[in-house]
Motif scaffolding. Structure first.
Motif, PDB file in Angstrom:
ATOM      1  N   PRO A 180       0.821  -1.216   0.000  1.00  0.00           N
ATOM      2  CA  PRO A 180       0.000   0.000   0.000  1.00  0.00           C
ATOM      3  C   PRO A 180       0.854   1.265   0.000  1.00  0.00           C
ATOM      4  CG  PRO A 180      -0.057  -1.057   2.151  1.00  0.00           C
ATOM      5  CD  PRO A 180       0.698  -1.965   1.239  1.00  0.00           C
ATOM      6  N   ASN A 181       0.323   2.305  -0.605  1.00  0.00           N
ATOM      7  CA  ASN A 181       0.957   3.625  -0.577  1.00  0.00           C
ATOM      8  C   ASN A 181       0.206   4.482   0.427  1.00  0.00           C
ATOM      9  OD1 ASN A 181       2.846   3.081  -2.632  1.00  0.00           O
ATOM     10  ND2 ASN A 181       1.258   3.407  -4.166  1.00  0.00           N
ATOM     11  N   PHE A 182       0.953   5.150   1.291  1.00  0.00           N
ATOM     12  CA  PHE A 182       0.342   5.967   2.332  1.00  0.00           C
ATOM     13  C   PHE A 182       0.557   7.446   2.029  1.00  0.00           C
ATOM     14  CE2 PHE A 182       1.558   1.941   4.372  1.00  0.00           C
ATOM     15  CZ  PHE A 182       0.319   1.539   4.837  1.00  0.00           C
ATOM     16  N   ALA A 183      -0.338   8.283   2.537  1.00  0.00           N
ATOM     17  CA  ALA A 183      -0.235   9.726   2.355  1.00  0.00           C
ATOM     18  C   ALA A 183       0.710  10.340   3.389  1.00  0.00           C
ATOM     19  CB  ALA A 183      -1.622  10.362   2.470  1.00  0.00           C
ATOM     20  N   PHE A 184       1.345   9.511   4.186  1.00  0.00           N
ATOM     21  CA  PHE A 184       2.266   9.968   5.225  1.00  0.00           C
ATOM     22  C   PHE A 184       3.524   9.115   5.176  1.00  0.00           C
ATOM     23  CE2 PHE A 184      -1.154   7.303   6.787  1.00  0.00           C
ATOM     24  CZ  PHE A 184      -0.490   6.221   7.342  1.00  0.00           C
ATOM     25  N   ASP A 185       4.609   9.657   5.731  1.00  0.00           N
ATOM     26  CA  ASP A 185       5.898   8.960   5.711  1.00  0.00           C
ATOM     27  C   ASP A 185       6.272   8.336   7.050  1.00  0.00           C
ATOM     28  OD1 ASP A 185       6.351   9.699   3.044  1.00  0.00           O
ATOM     29  OD2 ASP A 185       7.152  11.642   3.676  1.00  0.00           O
ATOM     30  N   SER A 186       5.624   8.791   8.131  1.00  0.00           N
ATOM     31  CA  SER A 186       5.955   8.260   9.455  1.00  0.00           C
ATOM     32  C   SER A 186       4.687   8.138  10.295  1.00  0.00           C
ATOM     33  CB  SER A 186       6.983   9.151  10.158  1.00  0.00           C
ATOM     34  OG  SER A 186       6.480  10.461  10.293  1.00  0.00           O
ATOM     35  N   ILE A 187       4.679   7.104  11.133  1.00  0.00           N
ATOM     36  CA  ILE A 187       3.518   6.837  11.982  1.00  0.00           C
ATOM     37  C   ILE A 187       4.002   6.380  13.350  1.00  0.00           C
ATOM     38  CG2 ILE A 187       3.325   4.454  11.133  1.00  0.00           C
ATOM     39  CD1 ILE A 187       0.260   4.733  11.467  1.00  0.00           C
ATOM     40  N   HIS A 188       3.285   6.802  14.370  1.00  0.00           N
ATOM     41  CA  HIS A 188       3.529   6.321  15.731  1.00  0.00           C
ATOM     42  C   HIS A 188       2.267   5.587  16.164  1.00  0.00           C
ATOM     43  CE1 HIS A 188       5.048   6.087  19.807  1.00  0.00           C
ATOM     44  NE2 HIS A 188       3.892   6.557  20.230  1.00  0.00           N
ATOM     45  N   ILE A 189       2.430   4.405  16.757  1.00  0.00           N
ATOM     46  CA  ILE A 189       1.288   3.606  17.199  1.00  0.00           C
ATOM     47  C   ILE A 189       1.259   3.608  18.715  1.00  0.00           C
ATOM     48  CG2 ILE A 189       0.177   1.346  17.132  1.00  0.00           C
ATOM     49  CD1 ILE A 189       1.761   0.816  14.534  1.00  0.00           C
ATOM     50  N   VAL A 190       0.136   4.042  19.269  1.00  0.00           N
ATOM     51  CA  VAL A 190      -0.063   4.058  20.715  1.00  0.00           C
ATOM     52  C   VAL A 190      -0.952   2.866  21.060  1.00  0.00           C
ATOM     53  CG1 VAL A 190      -0.951   5.346  22.683  1.00  0.00           C
ATOM     54  CG2 VAL A 190       0.088   6.571  20.758  1.00  0.00           C
ATOM     55  N   LEU A 191      -0.393   1.922  21.815  1.00  0.00           N
ATOM     56  CA  LEU A 191      -1.123   0.718  22.207  1.00  0.00           C
ATOM     57  C   LEU A 191      -1.532   0.801  23.664  1.00  0.00           C
ATOM     58  CD1 LEU A 191       1.321  -1.834  20.557  1.00  0.00           C
ATOM     59  CD2 LEU A 191      -0.946  -1.251  19.730  1.00  0.00           C
ATOM     60  N   PRO A 192      -2.679   0.182  24.045  1.00  0.00           N
ATOM     61  CA  PRO A 192      -3.081   0.199  25.458  1.00  0.00           C
ATOM     62  C   PRO A 192      -2.057  -0.505  26.347  1.00  0.00           C
ATOM     63  CG  PRO A 192      -4.706  -0.997  24.107  1.00  0.00           C
ATOM     64  CD  PRO A 192      -3.625  -0.510  23.202  1.00  0.00           C
ATOM     65  N   THR A 193      -1.523  -1.618  25.873  1.00  0.00           N
ATOM     66  CA  THR A 193      -0.404  -2.297  26.532  1.00  0.00           C
ATOM     67  C   THR A 193       0.632  -2.545  25.441  1.00  0.00           C
ATOM     68  OG1 THR A 193      -1.393  -4.473  26.166  1.00  0.00           O
ATOM     69  CG2 THR A 193      -1.836  -3.428  28.285  1.00  0.00           C
ATOM     70  N   GLN A 194       1.869  -2.407  25.747  1.00  0.00           N
ATOM     71  CA  GLN A 194       2.919  -2.403  24.723  1.00  0.00           C
ATOM     72  C   GLN A 194       3.184  -3.749  24.067  1.00  0.00           C
ATOM     73  OE1 GLN A 194       4.213   0.200  23.266  1.00  0.00           O
ATOM     74  NE2 GLN A 194       2.967   1.491  24.579  1.00  0.00           N
ATOM     75  N   SER A 195       2.717  -4.840  24.637  1.00  0.00           N
ATOM     76  CA  SER A 195       3.089  -6.132  24.059  1.00  0.00           C
ATOM     77  C   SER A 195       1.866  -6.948  23.630  1.00  0.00           C
ATOM     78  CB  SER A 195       3.931  -6.920  25.062  1.00  0.00           C
ATOM     79  OG  SER A 195       3.171  -7.136  26.231  1.00  0.00           O
ATOM     80  N   THR A 196       1.059  -6.402  22.739  1.00  0.00           N
ATOM     81  CA  THR A 196      -0.081  -7.167  22.239  1.00  0.00           C
ATOM     82  C   THR A 196       0.302  -7.846  20.926  1.00  0.00           C
ATOM     83  OG1 THR A 196      -1.028  -5.374  20.931  1.00  0.00           O
ATOM     84  CG2 THR A 196      -1.696  -5.497  23.248  1.00  0.00           C
ATOM     85  N   ALA A 197      -0.286  -9.007  20.696  1.00  0.00           N
ATOM     86  CA  ALA A 197      -0.020  -9.734  19.451  1.00  0.00           C
ATOM     87  C   ALA A 197      -0.552  -8.951  18.250  1.00  0.00           C
ATOM     88  CB  ALA A 197      -0.656 -11.117  19.510  1.00  0.00           C
ATOM     89  N   LEU A 198      -1.697  -8.303  18.421  1.00  0.00           N
ATOM     90  CA  LEU A 198      -2.263  -7.504  17.336  1.00  0.00           C
ATOM     91  C   LEU A 198      -1.375  -6.304  17.027  1.00  0.00           C
ATOM     92  CD1 LEU A 198      -4.520  -7.037  15.298  1.00  0.00           C
ATOM     93  CD2 LEU A 198      -5.728  -5.761  17.052  1.00  0.00           C
ATOM     94  N   GLY A 199      -0.844  -5.673  18.052  1.00  0.00           N
ATOM     95  CA  GLY A 199       0.066  -4.546  17.849  1.00  0.00           C
ATOM     96  C   GLY A 199       1.311  -4.961  17.084  1.00  0.00           C
ATOM     97  N   ALA A 200       1.858  -6.114  17.432  1.00  0.00           N
ATOM     98  CA  ALA A 200       3.036  -6.631  16.727  1.00  0.00           C
ATOM     99  C   ALA A 200       2.704  -6.948  15.273  1.00  0.00           C
ATOM    100  CB  ALA A 200       3.562  -7.871  17.439  1.00  0.00           C
ATOM    101  N   GLU A 201       1.536  -7.546  15.028  1.00  0.00           N
ATOM    102  CA  GLU A 201       1.105  -7.865  13.657  1.00  0.00           C
ATOM    103  C   GLU A 201       0.914  -6.598  12.843  1.00  0.00           C
ATOM    104  OE1 GLU A 201      -0.282 -10.115  10.354  1.00  0.00           O
ATOM    105  OE2 GLU A 201       0.678 -10.814  12.183  1.00  0.00           O
TER     106      GLU A 201
END
Length: 166
Positions: A25-46
């Motif tokens: 996919p092509n994104f309209a942005f070059d950088s992203i930060h992901i804020v997770l409720p807990t830092q070690s979720t399997a979905l977050g890693a995926e």
């Protein structure tokens, strides 16, 4: 010989109808930060893994770098549910419904919401047999993992659909 002619005809027609394999996919942005409720979720890693497949996109993991990110993806909640949907005549469970919910929102550097609070809900039905508990448990884990992958793919497609991040 006839099968080869048919295959050639299909190969010639598909590009004309607009069919093409889904690429990166092509994104309209070059950088992203992901804020997770807990830092070690399997979905977050995926999700991070799927986003990092695009070599032009920088996924900033460090919370101190959030100011450098063009967009911030906030995972508000991630929830798994298991609901009984069918019982037999003596009241034993015969079928469950597995659900995975993800709530998220996306904002730009200035705090403007690009994607408002949104929920993705996936559900799968699974039969149950008390004599096959271990096999059904493994099947349940496989279905949850499949839903997790599906949610990550859906989220990446939604992020790629953004055209303007101002």
């Amino acid at each position: 010989m006839m099968g080869m002619v048919g295959l050639t005809a299909v190969a010639a027609v598909l590009p004309g109808c607009g069919f093409q394999l889904r690429g990166t996919p092509n994104f309209a942005f070059d950088s992203i930060h992901i804020v997770l409720p807990t830092q070690s979720t399997a979905l977050g890693a995926e999700l991070k893994r799927r986003l990092q497949l695009n070599s032009q996109l920088q996924v900033l993991d460090d919370p101190t770098l959030v100011a450098r990110a063009q967009v911030v993806l906030e995972i508000l909640s991630e929830q798994r549910e298991k609901v009984v949907v069918a019982l037999n005549a003596v009241g034993q469970v015969r079928e469950f419904q597995l659900r995975t919910r993800l709530r998220f929102r996306l904002r730009n550097q200035r705090g403007t919401e690009l994607i408002a609070d949104t929920e993705i809900l996936l559900q799968r039905d699974i039969s149950f047999n008390e004599t096959l508990v271990l096999a059904k448990e493994a099947e349940e884990n496989l279905l949850y993992r499949d839903m997790q992958t599906d949610i990550a793919q859906q989220l990446v497609r939604r992020l790629a659909a953004l055209k303007d991040i101002r």
